[in-house]
Design a protein around this motif. Sequence first.
Motif, PDB file in Angstrom:
ATOM      1  N   UNK A 101       0.844  -1.194   0.000  1.00 37.23           N
ATOM      2  CA  UNK A 101       0.000   0.000   0.000  1.00 37.23           C
ATOM      3  C   UNK A 101       0.882   1.248   0.000  1.00 37.23           C
ATOM      4  N   UNK A 102       0.451   2.333  -0.675  1.00 40.80           N
ATOM      5  CA  UNK A 102       1.261   3.563  -0.698  1.00 40.80           C
ATOM      6  C   UNK A 102       1.556   4.130   0.692  1.00 40.80           C
ATOM      7  N   UNK A 103       0.623   4.032   1.638  1.00 39.91           N
ATOM      8  CA  UNK A 103       0.865   4.589   2.966  1.00 39.91           C
ATOM      9  C   UNK A 103       2.020   3.890   3.665  1.00 39.91           C
ATOM     10  N   UNK A 104       2.184   2.602   3.438  1.00 40.18           N
ATOM     11  CA  UNK A 104       3.283   1.861   4.061  1.00 40.18           C
ATOM     12  C   UNK A 104       4.615   2.280   3.442  1.00 40.18           C
ATOM     13  N   UNK A 105       4.627   2.437   2.135  1.00 47.21           N
ATOM     14  CA  UNK A 105       5.851   2.902   1.485  1.00 47.21           C
ATOM     15  C   UNK A 105       6.173   4.338   1.886  1.00 47.21           C
ATOM     16  N   UNK A 106       5.156   5.160   2.085  1.00 50.16           N
ATOM     17  CA  UNK A 106       5.408   6.533   2.512  1.00 50.16           C
ATOM     18  C   UNK A 106       6.106   6.562   3.862  1.00 50.16           C
ATOM     19  N   UNK A 107       5.661   5.735   4.811  1.00 42.37           N
ATOM     20  CA  UNK A 107       6.287   5.697   6.128  1.00 42.37           C
ATOM     21  C   UNK A 107       7.746   5.262   6.027  1.00 42.37           C
ATOM     22  N   UNK A 108       8.037   4.305   5.160  1.00 41.26           N
ATOM     23  CA  UNK A 108       9.415   3.832   5.014  1.00 41.26           C
ATOM     24  C   UNK A 108      10.278   4.859   4.291  1.00 41.26           C
ATOM     25  N   UNK A 109       9.724   5.516   3.285  1.00 43.05           N
ATOM     26  CA  UNK A 109      10.482   6.567   2.588  1.00 43.05           C
ATOM     27  C   UNK A 109      10.838   7.703   3.544  1.00 43.05           C
ATOM     28  N   UNK A 110       9.931   8.045   4.437  1.00 42.62           N
ATOM     29  CA  UNK A 110      10.214   9.099   5.409  1.00 42.62           C
ATOM     30  C   UNK A 110      11.393   8.721   6.297  1.00 42.62           C
ATOM     31  N   UNK A 111      11.443   7.462   6.722  1.00 42.79           N
ATOM     32  CA  UNK A 111      12.557   7.017   7.562  1.00 42.79           C
ATOM     33  C   UNK A 111      13.880   7.075   6.813  1.00 42.79           C
ATOM     34  N   UNK A 112      13.858   6.755   5.523  1.00 44.47           N
ATOM     35  CA  UNK A 112      15.093   6.757   4.749  1.00 44.47           C
ATOM     36  C   UNK A 112      15.536   8.160   4.368  1.00 44.47           C
ATOM     37  N   UNK A 113      14.585   9.066   4.156  1.00 51.57           N
ATOM     38  CA  UNK A 113      14.933  10.395   3.653  1.00 51.57           C
ATOM     39  C   UNK A 113      15.550  11.275   4.733  1.00 51.57           C
ATOM     40  N   UNK A 114      14.913  11.331   5.902  1.00 50.02           N
ATOM     41  CA  UNK A 114      15.406  12.224   6.942  1.00 50.02           C
ATOM     42  C   UNK A 114      16.738  11.716   7.488  1.00 50.02           C
ATOM     43  N   UNK A 115      17.669  12.649   7.644  1.00 48.14           N
ATOM     44  CA  UNK A 115      19.015  12.280   8.066  1.00 48.14           C
ATOM     45  C   UNK A 115      19.015  11.708   9.475  1.00 48.14           C
ATOM     46  N   UNK A 116      20.035  10.906   9.752  1.00 51.55           N
ATOM     47  CA  UNK A 116      20.172  10.370  11.103  1.00 51.55           C
ATOM     48  C   UNK A 116      20.622  11.470  12.059  1.00 51.55           C
ATOM     49  N   UNK A 164      19.564  -6.272   3.924  1.00 51.01           N
ATOM     50  CA  UNK A 164      19.997  -4.960   4.424  1.00 51.01           C
ATOM     51  C   UNK A 164      18.998  -3.856   4.094  1.00 51.01           C
ATOM     52  N   UNK A 165      19.121  -2.768   4.837  1.00 51.75           N
ATOM     53  CA  UNK A 165      18.249  -1.605   4.618  1.00 51.75           C
ATOM     54  C   UNK A 165      18.581  -1.000   3.253  1.00 51.75           C
ATOM     55  N   UNK A 166      17.596  -0.801   2.391  1.00 49.13           N
ATOM     56  CA  UNK A 166      17.877  -0.250   1.058  1.00 49.13           C
ATOM     57  C   UNK A 166      18.059   1.262   1.106  1.00 49.13           C
ATOM     58  N   UNK A 167      18.511   1.798  -0.009  1.00 45.53           N
ATOM     59  CA  UNK A 167      18.568   3.232  -0.155  1.00 45.53           C
ATOM     60  C   UNK A 167      17.286   3.758  -0.782  1.00 45.53           C
ATOM     61  N   UNK A 168      17.294   5.058  -1.075  1.00 47.27           N
ATOM     62  CA  UNK A 168      16.102   5.699  -1.644  1.00 47.27           C
ATOM     63  C   UNK A 168      15.730   5.055  -2.970  1.00 47.27           C
ATOM     64  N   UNK A 169      16.710   4.895  -3.856  1.00 46.99           N
ATOM     65  CA  UNK A 169      16.421   4.331  -5.179  1.00 46.99           C
ATOM     66  C   UNK A 169      16.066   2.848  -5.072  1.00 46.99           C
ATOM     67  N   UNK A 170      16.693   2.139  -4.119  1.00 46.63           N
ATOM     68  CA  UNK A 170      16.365   0.726  -3.953  1.00 46.63           C
ATOM     69  C   UNK A 170      14.920   0.519  -3.529  1.00 46.63           C
ATOM     70  N   UNK A 171      14.448   1.344  -2.602  1.00 52.91           N
ATOM     71  CA  UNK A 171      13.061   1.227  -2.164  1.00 52.91           C
ATOM     72  C   UNK A 171      12.106   1.641  -3.271  1.00 52.91           C
ATOM     73  N   UNK A 172      12.520   2.621  -4.087  1.00 51.58           N
ATOM     74  CA  UNK A 172      11.677   3.036  -5.206  1.00 51.58           C
ATOM     75  C   UNK A 172      11.533   1.906  -6.217  1.00 51.58           C
ATOM     76  N   UNK A 173      12.631   1.194  -6.497  1.00 46.66           N
ATOM     77  CA  UNK A 173      12.542   0.053  -7.393  1.00 46.66           C
ATOM     78  C   UNK A 173      11.686  -1.069  -6.823  1.00 46.66           C
ATOM     79  N   UNK A 174      11.760  -1.263  -5.502  1.00 44.69           N
ATOM     80  CA  UNK A 174      10.939  -2.286  -4.860  1.00 44.69           C
ATOM     81  C   UNK A 174       9.451  -1.928  -4.980  1.00 44.69           C
ATOM     82  N   UNK A 175       9.161  -0.644  -4.853  1.00 42.89           N
ATOM     83  CA  UNK A 175       7.776  -0.196  -4.983  1.00 42.89           C
ATOM     84  C   UNK A 175       7.253  -0.452  -6.398  1.00 42.89           C
TER      85      UNK A 175
END
Length: 526
Positions: A101-116, A164-175
Amino acid sequence: MDEDKGYEFGASRASQLLHRMYEAGYSGRLWEDVAQVYAGWDTDSSPTIQTRTSLPRISSQYRDAKHLRPLLWAGRIRTTRTRREAWACFLSHELSGEPAHPDIYLAMFEKLYHAEAERSNRTEFSSDAENTHEEDTTHMLPGDMKEAVPDPLSTLHYVYLSEPVPGYRGLLGRMQMAHVKPKRRLLAFLLETCPEFDTGLGLLDMARDIQHGRVGRMLDGIHDQYTSGNSIPGFLFKAIIDFLCRFGSIDQSSFYKVDFLPPEQHVRQLRSNRQYCVEYAYMLLKYYRPIYRPAWACMIKVLASQKGHKHVLSLARYKLICSIVEDMEEIDLDVDDEIFRLVCIATMYAAQAVERGSASFDDTRHVLSTASSRLRTLFNGLVGASADVQSPTDDQTANVISPHIPGPAELHAYVRGLGILRDYEGLYSFTTWFTKHYAEVTARAEAQRSGRHLLFKTLVALRLAVDGGGFERGNDHTSGAPEDIALLIKTQIESVEQWGGWPAKEYVDMYAKGHLKSAPPVVGGR
């Protein structure tokens, strides 16, 4: 040491309220499960990170279960500390067999985008009395910030991951492999954060069918009776404008006469001409006139920016910003703090171009005759000064509308704009309002990080302007405020004891040289 701690040890107020409902006989459903996750406890009674959020307007009826199940998994991802923990929740959802679902991917993208967040060096259990009075403004807890917490120092505390935890582009490809089309909030977030222009165009192409095909028609440059700006959610329209402006550039002096191109020519220009990206964003605003204010702020922000641009463009950008503000006024859309600050900055750059002699005679006359009055009008509308002319009597106090108090950054930009325009009467009028509402202004400044320092810079900028110092030429005291106005402004500032009075000359010199930020005194320091 924590195995004996139960629910009562870490129950938040929101969680306690839910349990009072259950004790009263209310049967919780999926909506309450989502709220409980954000309140600190998952459905399996395992703890989560208490996180503030705004839940959507969805009821807890069974017919809305298909919308609430993805929100429950998204909540589990957001209420984690580290990216590893969030990714573990995401993988758990995939193993559950529930549809993506898009909402689940949105939550994961937010975690990956914001810096540690940086790891705090503060000792958690320190008894050092010397540190008790230090203001710790950098230490924050998970749930209080969007940034993810760094992984534990010991690998023994790592959560197990099957991959392993993917990067931004990796998660986009998974989506894309999961055949999840970005739409609404997910599409808006990806457009505002995508690292490449082609990636953003690909996202828009993937979502061309949403909103009854209006996004696709806007991407193709087709604008007719089937396309309406207000039929697209404001946050999504703003994301499209932000995407075009972020990857666009302004090389020419003006694009007042631009118009929509034929679809074939539009597609070619959109991919090859970065100047056209900004022009197209400008045309979209002029044509659709959305009532969502942040969309206009995106356009004004890119016009007000001076990075990498010649000062000769300052006048053209200033006139474009004035035109945009007039368009907003025509649809009864008031400026907010951010737009007001950007207009002040653009005015300052335009006035600097006039001082350097790089403006034409007509542009010089336009700036000197209209800029100051425009800033005053915008400020009065922003703070509601027209409704605050007379002091209310005791029996009228209950009906008085409290004035809006801009942030210290906006006040600082306003003082700089009036100062470089040598509008000393405007500075005196501002100081009258400034000191009248000193309590609210101080409280507003202390409510944000670096607010006290920005408030002090506003006072220093005020004295620099009154003394006649230029913001570009250092301490040029060839001109200044008339003696009576200067005395009135100084007296008003000194009447507020908690501000420490009129700033000392040394701070004015530091400010004019750009060194004040390296040695910030507290508000009132002289």
